[in-house]
Design a protein around this motif. Structure first.
Motif, short mmCIF file in Angstrom:
data_model
loop_
_atom_site.label_atom_id
_atom_site.label_comp_id
_atom_site.label_asym_id
_atom_site.label_seq_id
_atom_site.Cartn_x
_atom_site.Cartn_y
_atom_site.Cartn_z
N GLY A 94 0.82 -1.20 0.00
CA GLY A 94 0.00 0.00 0.00
C GLY A 94 0.85 1.25 0.00
N ILE A 95 0.29 2.33 -0.48
CA ILE A 95 0.99 3.61 -0.50
C ILE A 95 0.06 4.68 0.08
CG2 ILE A 95 2.43 3.00 -2.48
CD1 ILE A 95 0.55 4.75 -4.21
N THR A 96 0.68 5.74 0.60
CA THR A 96 -0.14 6.85 1.11
C THR A 96 -0.40 7.89 0.04
OG1 THR A 96 1.73 8.21 1.82
CG2 THR A 96 0.89 6.59 3.39
N ASP A 105 1.52 15.63 8.64
CA ASP A 105 2.06 16.58 7.66
C ASP A 105 1.48 16.37 6.25
OD1 ASP A 105 3.72 17.66 9.63
OD2 ASP A 105 5.26 16.15 9.26
N ALA A 106 0.54 15.45 6.11
CA ALA A 106 0.03 15.11 4.78
C ALA A 106 -1.09 16.06 4.35
CB ALA A 106 -0.45 13.66 4.76
N THR A 107 -0.79 17.34 4.32
CA THR A 107 -1.80 18.33 3.95
C THR A 107 -2.07 18.36 2.44
OG1 THR A 107 -0.07 20.01 3.88
CG2 THR A 107 -1.32 19.81 5.93
N ASP A 108 -1.26 17.61 1.67
CA ASP A 108 -1.46 17.57 0.22
C ASP A 108 -2.65 16.70 -0.16
OD1 ASP A 108 -0.20 15.25 1.06
OD2 ASP A 108 1.10 15.10 -0.69
N GLN A 109 -3.31 16.06 0.83
CA GLN A 109 -4.46 15.22 0.53
C GLN A 109 -5.79 15.89 0.87
OE1 GLN A 109 -4.38 11.10 1.20
NE2 GLN A 109 -2.18 10.91 0.93
N LEU A 110 -5.77 17.16 1.28
CA LEU A 110 -7.01 17.85 1.61
C LEU A 110 -7.97 17.77 0.43
CD1 LEU A 110 -5.57 21.01 3.39
CD2 LEU A 110 -6.80 19.11 4.47
N VAL A 119 -4.79 10.87 -6.22
CA VAL A 119 -5.88 9.99 -5.81
C VAL A 119 -5.90 8.74 -6.69
CG1 VAL A 119 -8.36 9.79 -5.45
CG2 VAL A 119 -7.21 11.98 -5.01
N ARG A 120 -5.76 8.94 -8.00
CA ARG A 120 -5.76 7.80 -8.92
C ARG A 120 -4.59 6.85 -8.62
NH1 ARG A 120 -7.03 12.13 -12.76
NH2 ARG A 120 -9.23 11.95 -13.36
N THR A 121 -3.43 7.42 -8.34
CA THR A 121 -2.25 6.60 -8.07
C THR A 121 -2.44 5.77 -6.81
OG1 THR A 121 -0.78 8.18 -9.14
CG2 THR A 121 0.22 6.68 -7.57
N VAL A 122 -2.99 6.38 -5.77
CA VAL A 122 -3.21 5.66 -4.51
C VAL A 122 -4.23 4.55 -4.71
CG1 VAL A 122 -4.12 5.87 -2.16
CG2 VAL A 122 -2.52 7.59 -3.04
N SER A 175 -8.26 13.62 4.32
CA SER A 175 -7.59 12.91 3.24
C SER A 175 -8.57 12.51 2.15
CB SER A 175 -6.91 11.64 3.76
OG SER A 175 -6.61 10.74 2.72
N ALA A 176 -8.27 12.87 0.90
CA ALA A 176 -9.09 12.46 -0.24
C ALA A 176 -8.47 11.28 -0.98
CB ALA A 176 -9.26 13.63 -1.20
N ALA A 177 -7.34 10.81 -0.53
CA ALA A 177 -6.65 9.72 -1.23
C ALA A 177 -6.49 8.48 -0.35
CB ALA A 177 -5.30 10.19 -1.76
N TYR A 178 -5.60 8.56 0.64
CA TYR A 178 -5.27 7.37 1.43
C TYR A 178 -6.47 6.84 2.21
CZ TYR A 178 -3.07 4.27 4.81
OH TYR A 178 -2.75 3.18 5.58
N SER A 179 -7.08 7.68 3.03
CA SER A 179 -8.20 7.20 3.86
C SER A 179 -9.36 6.65 3.03
CB SER A 179 -8.68 8.31 4.80
OG SER A 179 -7.66 8.64 5.73
#
Length: 255
Positions: A94-96, A105-110, A119-122, A175-179
């Motif tokens: 899995g990847i974040t 610090d993962a504010t790039d997923q807001l 999002v597609r990559t995750v 998070s719009a990607a990992y979660s």
């Protein structure tokens, strides 16, 4: 169906050259299973397998990238030729999407500002890759007397926990990607479990907890060995064990 008295259990673990996957491989090998180390990097996979063999276990490295169908097909073919069956599939890779940083610090997923390509990559690894690999392995799992599938999820994928304004995830950026990828994985787990229930294939999702690994820049407070215990438990369930569930070391996790 294999003779239970002589049946050698074989487990495939993706992303098994380090972290929780490697710890799971160590523990399953200690239990006497043949462990197949799925790794994108052949050298790292072989190093992990060599170390497990040196410790007295039976391990083999498999070059496997769940986003690359060719490696999936090659892995399935190799297992078919070598063992004729598979007993345990642990979808651990899995990847974040944010790289090796602390979740805080993962504010790039807001959601309001996220890059859709992220999002597609995750989802390509955490969701679509699981479908691709699982479907390739189901014919082999059907030949096992006690087939088990474990999807490695996260407490971050729990809608109940995430929606609680006073819950443990409130300190983390949205998070719009990992979660959401882990929420989707949980949903997939239920659907596979429902389809395969009548065949005795138990399918569950595991929340290993906040484990110190590369994925979170080693900010977690659990060791990989501690995180692996839930995966190992679900991989070795008795025939009357649960299916279509989500569990951590303490028990069921709310959806």
């Amino acid at each position: 169906m294999n003779d239970h008295s002589t049946h050698q259990k074989v487990a495939l673990i993706t992303g098994a050259n380090k972290g929780i996957g490697r710890a799971t491989a160590d523990q399953l090998a200690t239990l006497g299973m043949t462990v197949l180390i799925g790794a994108r990097n052949p050298q790292r996979g072989e190093e992990a397998a060599t170390a497990i063999r040196a410790a007295g276990g039976d391990a083999h490295a498999l070059t496997l990238d769940v986003t690359d169908q060719a490696t999936i097909d090659q892995a399935a073919s190799w297992i078919e030729q070598r063992f004729r069956h598979l007993d345990v599939l642990i979808n651990n890779a899995g990847i974040t999407g944010s790289g090796q940083i602390s979740p805080q610090d993962a504010t790039d997923q807001l959601p309001s500002t996220v890059n859709l390509d992220m999002v597609r990559t995750v989802f390509e690894t955490n969701v679509f890759g699981v479908i691709a690999l699982t479907n390739a392995m189901i014919p082999l799992l059907r030949r096992s007397p006690a087939p088990r599938i474990v999807n490695v999820s996260s407490g971050a994928g729990s809608l109940t926990i995430a929606a609680d304004p006073n819950g443990p995830l409130t300190a983390l950026p949205s998070s719009a990607a990992y979660s959401p990828s882990k929420t989707a994985l949980n949903a997939l787990t239920v659907q596979y479990a429902n389809e395969l229930r009548k065949e005795g294939i138990l399918v569950n999702a595991a929340d290993p907890g906040y484990v110190a690994t590369d994925i979170n820049a080693h900010n977690g407070f659990l060791t990989p060995a501690q995180g692996a215990t839930t995966l190992v438990h679900l991989a070795t369930l008795a025939a009357d064990g649960p299916t279509a569930g989500f569990f951590n070391a303490q028990g069921p996790v709310p959806w």
